[in-house]
Design a protein around this motif. Sequence first.
Motif, PDB file in Angstrom:
ATOM      1  N   LEU A  36       0.836  -1.203   0.000  1.00  0.00           N
ATOM      2  CA  LEU A  36       0.000   0.000   0.000  1.00  0.00           C
ATOM      3  C   LEU A  36       0.871   1.254   0.000  1.00  0.00           C
ATOM      4  O   LEU A  36       0.573   2.240  -0.685  1.00  0.00           O
ATOM      5  CB  LEU A  36      -0.925  -0.013   1.220  1.00  0.00           C
ATOM      6  N   GLU A  37       1.972   1.187   0.739  1.00  0.00           N
ATOM      7  CA  GLU A  37       2.901   2.329   0.756  1.00  0.00           C
ATOM      8  C   GLU A  37       3.520   2.556  -0.620  1.00  0.00           C
ATOM      9  O   GLU A  37       3.739   3.698  -1.030  1.00  0.00           O
ATOM     10  CB  GLU A  37       3.986   2.096   1.814  1.00  0.00           C
ATOM     11  N   ALA A  38       3.779   1.467  -1.352  1.00  0.00           N
ATOM     12  CA  ALA A  38       4.327   1.594  -2.711  1.00  0.00           C
ATOM     13  C   ALA A  38       3.338   2.311  -3.625  1.00  0.00           C
ATOM     14  O   ALA A  38       3.719   3.147  -4.456  1.00  0.00           O
ATOM     15  CB  ALA A  38       4.651   0.210  -3.276  1.00  0.00           C
ATOM     16  N   THR A  39       2.051   2.007  -3.459  1.00  0.00           N
ATOM     17  CA  THR A  39       1.002   2.670  -4.256  1.00  0.00           C
ATOM     18  C   THR A  39       0.943   4.157  -3.924  1.00  0.00           C
ATOM     19  O   THR A  39       0.817   5.004  -4.823  1.00  0.00           O
ATOM     20  CB  THR A  39      -0.369   2.024  -3.978  1.00  0.00           C
ATOM     21  N   ILE A  40       1.044   4.476  -2.636  1.00  0.00           N
ATOM     22  CA  ILE A  40       0.990   5.888  -2.214  1.00  0.00           C
ATOM     23  C   ILE A  40       2.231   6.632  -2.721  1.00  0.00           C
ATOM     24  O   ILE A  40       2.141   7.793  -3.138  1.00  0.00           O
ATOM     25  CB  ILE A  40       0.841   5.987  -0.682  1.00  0.00           C
ATOM     26  N   ASN A  41       3.382   5.952  -2.729  1.00  0.00           N
ATOM     27  CA  ASN A  41       4.599   6.569  -3.287  1.00  0.00           C
ATOM     28  C   ASN A  41       4.407   6.892  -4.773  1.00  0.00           C
ATOM     29  O   ASN A  41       4.833   7.947  -5.252  1.00  0.00           O
ATOM     30  CB  ASN A  41       5.807   5.640  -3.103  1.00  0.00           C
ATOM     31  N   ARG A  42       3.774   5.974  -5.489  1.00  0.00           N
ATOM     32  CA  ARG A  42       3.488   6.217  -6.912  1.00  0.00           C
ATOM     33  C   ARG A  42       2.540   7.411  -7.061  1.00  0.00           C
ATOM     34  O   ARG A  42       2.705   8.245  -7.953  1.00  0.00           O
ATOM     35  CB  ARG A  42       2.870   4.957  -7.540  1.00  0.00           C
ATOM     36  N   PHE A  43       1.555   7.510  -6.198  1.00  0.00           N
ATOM     37  CA  PHE A  43       0.616   8.634  -6.188  1.00  0.00           C
ATOM     38  C   PHE A  43       1.375   9.951  -6.017  1.00  0.00           C
ATOM     39  O   PHE A  43       1.117  10.930  -6.739  1.00  0.00           O
ATOM     40  CB  PHE A  43      -0.372   8.418  -5.028  1.00  0.00           C
ATOM     41  N   ASN A  44       2.342   9.949  -5.111  1.00  0.00           N
ATOM     42  CA  ASN A  44       3.142  11.161  -4.876  1.00  0.00           C
ATOM     43  C   ASN A  44       4.040  11.498  -6.066  1.00  0.00           C
ATOM     44  O   ASN A  44       4.220  12.664  -6.413  1.00  0.00           O
ATOM     45  CB  ASN A  44       3.982  10.999  -3.600  1.00  0.00           C
ATOM     46  N   GLU A  45       4.598  10.457  -6.707  1.00  0.00           N
ATOM     47  CA  GLU A  45       5.412  10.669  -7.922  1.00  0.00           C
ATOM     48  C   GLU A  45       4.589  11.342  -9.018  1.00  0.00           C
ATOM     49  O   GLU A  45       5.056  12.265  -9.692  1.00  0.00           O
ATOM     50  CB  GLU A  45       5.917   9.319  -8.473  1.00  0.00           C
ATOM     51  N   LEU A  46       3.371  10.854  -9.187  1.00  0.00           N
ATOM     52  CA  LEU A  46       2.478  11.414 -10.208  1.00  0.00           C
ATOM     53  C   LEU A  46       2.101  12.862  -9.884  1.00  0.00           C
ATOM     54  O   LEU A  46       2.019  13.707 -10.777  1.00  0.00           O
ATOM     55  CB  LEU A  46       1.211  10.551 -10.319  1.00  0.00           C
ATOM     56  N   LEU A  47       1.889  13.137  -8.600  1.00  0.00           N
ATOM     57  CA  LEU A  47       1.603  14.521  -8.194  1.00  0.00           C
ATOM     58  C   LEU A  47       2.786  15.438  -8.494  1.00  0.00           C
ATOM     59  O   LEU A  47       2.614  16.581  -8.925  1.00  0.00           O
ATOM     60  CB  LEU A  47       1.261  14.575  -6.699  1.00  0.00           C
ATOM     61  N   ASP A  48       4.000  14.920  -8.275  1.00  0.00           N
ATOM     62  CA  ASP A  48       5.206  15.705  -8.618  1.00  0.00           C
ATOM     63  C   ASP A  48       5.208  16.056 -10.102  1.00  0.00           C
ATOM     64  O   ASP A  48       5.523  17.182 -10.488  1.00  0.00           O
ATOM     65  CB  ASP A  48       6.481  14.903  -8.278  1.00  0.00           C
ATOM     66  N   MET A  49       4.870  15.073 -10.939  1.00  0.00           N
ATOM     67  CA  MET A  49       4.828  15.300 -12.397  1.00  0.00           C
ATOM     68  C   MET A  49       3.756  16.329 -12.761  1.00  0.00           C
ATOM     69  O   MET A  49       3.965  17.174 -13.631  1.00  0.00           O
ATOM     70  CB  MET A  49       4.528  13.989 -13.134  1.00  0.00           C
ATOM     71  N   LEU A  50       2.617  16.247 -12.095  1.00  0.00           N
ATOM     72  CA  LEU A  50       1.501  17.143 -12.401  1.00  0.00           C
ATOM     73  C   LEU A  50       1.813  18.577 -11.988  1.00  0.00           C
ATOM     74  O   LEU A  50       1.376  19.535 -12.639  1.00  0.00           O
ATOM     75  CB  LEU A  50       0.239  16.648 -11.681  1.00  0.00           C
ATOM     76  N   GLU A  51       2.591  18.711 -10.919  1.00  0.00           N
ATOM     77  CA  GLU A  51       2.886  20.061 -10.392  1.00  0.00           C
ATOM     78  C   GLU A  51       4.009  20.767 -11.140  1.00  0.00           C
ATOM     79  O   GLU A  51       4.169  21.975 -11.017  1.00  0.00           O
ATOM     80  CB  GLU A  51       3.252  19.964  -8.910  1.00  0.00           C
ATOM     81  N   LYS A  52       4.805  20.015 -11.917  1.00  0.00           N
ATOM     82  CA  LYS A  52       5.954  20.632 -12.607  1.00  0.00           C
ATOM     83  C   LYS A  52       5.516  21.676 -13.620  1.00  0.00           C
ATOM     84  O   LYS A  52       4.562  21.481 -14.350  1.00  0.00           O
ATOM     85  CB  LYS A  52       6.783  19.546 -13.300  1.00  0.00           C
TER      86      LYS A  52
END
Length: 597
Positions: A581-597
């Motif tokens: 579950l933590e791996a999924t949340i890490n992926r969620f955060n990675e995607l948010l980083d991409m969206l915010e760039k």
Amino acid sequence: MAEVKKLKTRDEIESKYKWNIEKVYEDVQHWEKDFEKLKNQALKLKEFSGKLKDPKELLSYLKLKEEVSRLAEMIFVYAHLRADEDTANTTFQTLKNKIDGYLAELGSMNAFFVPEILSLPEEELRKNIKEIKELNMYDFMIEDILLMKPHVLSKELEEVLASVSDCLDAPSNIFGMLTNADMTFPVIKDEEGNEVELTEVNYGTFIRSKDRRVREEAFKALFDTYGKFKSTLTSSLTSSVKNFIFSSKTRKYESALESSLKPNNIPVEVYHNAINTINKHIDSLHRYVRVKKKLLGLDEIHMYDLYVPVIDIPKEHIEFEDAVNIVKDGLKPLGEEYLNIFQEGVNKGWIDVFENKGKRGGAYSWGCYDSMPYVLLNYNYNINDVSTLAHEMGHSIHSYYSRKDQPFIYANYTLFCAEVASTTNEALLIHHLIDKEKDENRKLYLINQELEQIRTTVFRQLMFAEFELVVHESIEKGNPLNNNDLCTIWHDLNVKYFGPDMIVDKEIDMEWARIPHFYRDFYVYQYATGYAAASAFAKSILEDGEKAVERYKGFLKSGGSDYPINILKKAGVDMTTPKPLEATINRFNELLDMLEK
């Protein structure tokens, strides 16, 4: 005037785009012949009642049961697939009705098996299984039956519970009738100002509208309507929960939660860990709300703004052959063998591709032990349909491996594992599409797609799971809940999950009342655990390569040969820990980083 484009009939669809159902039965006459054979063979099952203490008789019964079950599956699958090709075809609807009606009768012929096994001395039964080589493979199946022994009642009490099953299901039936048949919603105005009657189906379109007025109007109209029935809906849900608690106590489980998880040998800690983990990382969802508010250019973000896309892309037209190539490119990390099986499915008629007049909607993967896997699609040339192809072929290749490597009795996998392979395919595909995309707007669209998938499948479903737990535990402790209690619990969960930037509108307090899955106790958490397991598999496949692929294929080949937690653990995904579950949340955060760039 432009000519109206008509839906093709079944006969107008090219054969290369239709599944090869003739591999199951050439025609109806062959089906009818096997149906008669099934009815004659099945009668012999009852002759074994009272004889299972003799290991030779037990073995003979299990062999006959497999023979009968495999034949019944072939007959059942053929009838249903043909009926789904064209729901107006009365010939195939008749076949479907014939086998559906007969299966209840077949079930009663096997009903003596479990009670009789449980009546036998356990040590003698285990000794017989060890000593007779042909019985060895049934060891796990018998142990699984014995595991439930403390929760199986006397024959008389089992009959009583069975006789009141309709009454115990009444709350779910009342909910269904009220929300599907009796409840009507107001008329609202669409984007063009046209008056449209709101329904549960078109609500999904309106809540994604770019016009904020439309979103708000639909949102308020829907939940205000549910609010008018809140006393009835509270009564139906709390009665359903009480019925489930009654059944779990009657069967001597420590809690309703245990009674839901123990039949698949899933520790209750798995459920609690999932909720605790999502709560520890709830700030990731708060961040998502902040980013969405900013990208939508809103001063305030409301609950009715959650589903509107933040990025638009032009409408696409992707031919099916191109979709196949796109999916295969995305699944390259799974290796040549997997891709060859995928292509074999395309070439040999696993897939029924296009919509035709009368065809069942949606998509699924099906088949049986002695048939090829079959995939029903209603392909409509867009990127979501490409993802659906990847998803359903994930199920089918899981079934392909499982049937190839397991005996019949262990070829079916549990619900806890069912969505893992399909979602792993989707995860690998979206990773690939995002990584290779050069168009900035399209890349952002794909990123947002994956973010929404995680938000709705993981965060939202675990919020649902937390609500279920609070409600069940409260009623188990003898604390009755009224409509204000349910609305307050739901409101507080939304405040916690969506954070300080979100305005939690009062209308959302009634959302609990429209979730049908709450009438299938402790079901929804499996969406989140399945997604988390798939996310962990995709990450290890992309990072560790061939070794991870072999572990993953071990999972695909395991079928139902062990309990789901053990099968996943052997493949490197331990669902008793927070890591997937933590791996999924890490992926969620990675995607948010991409969206915010």
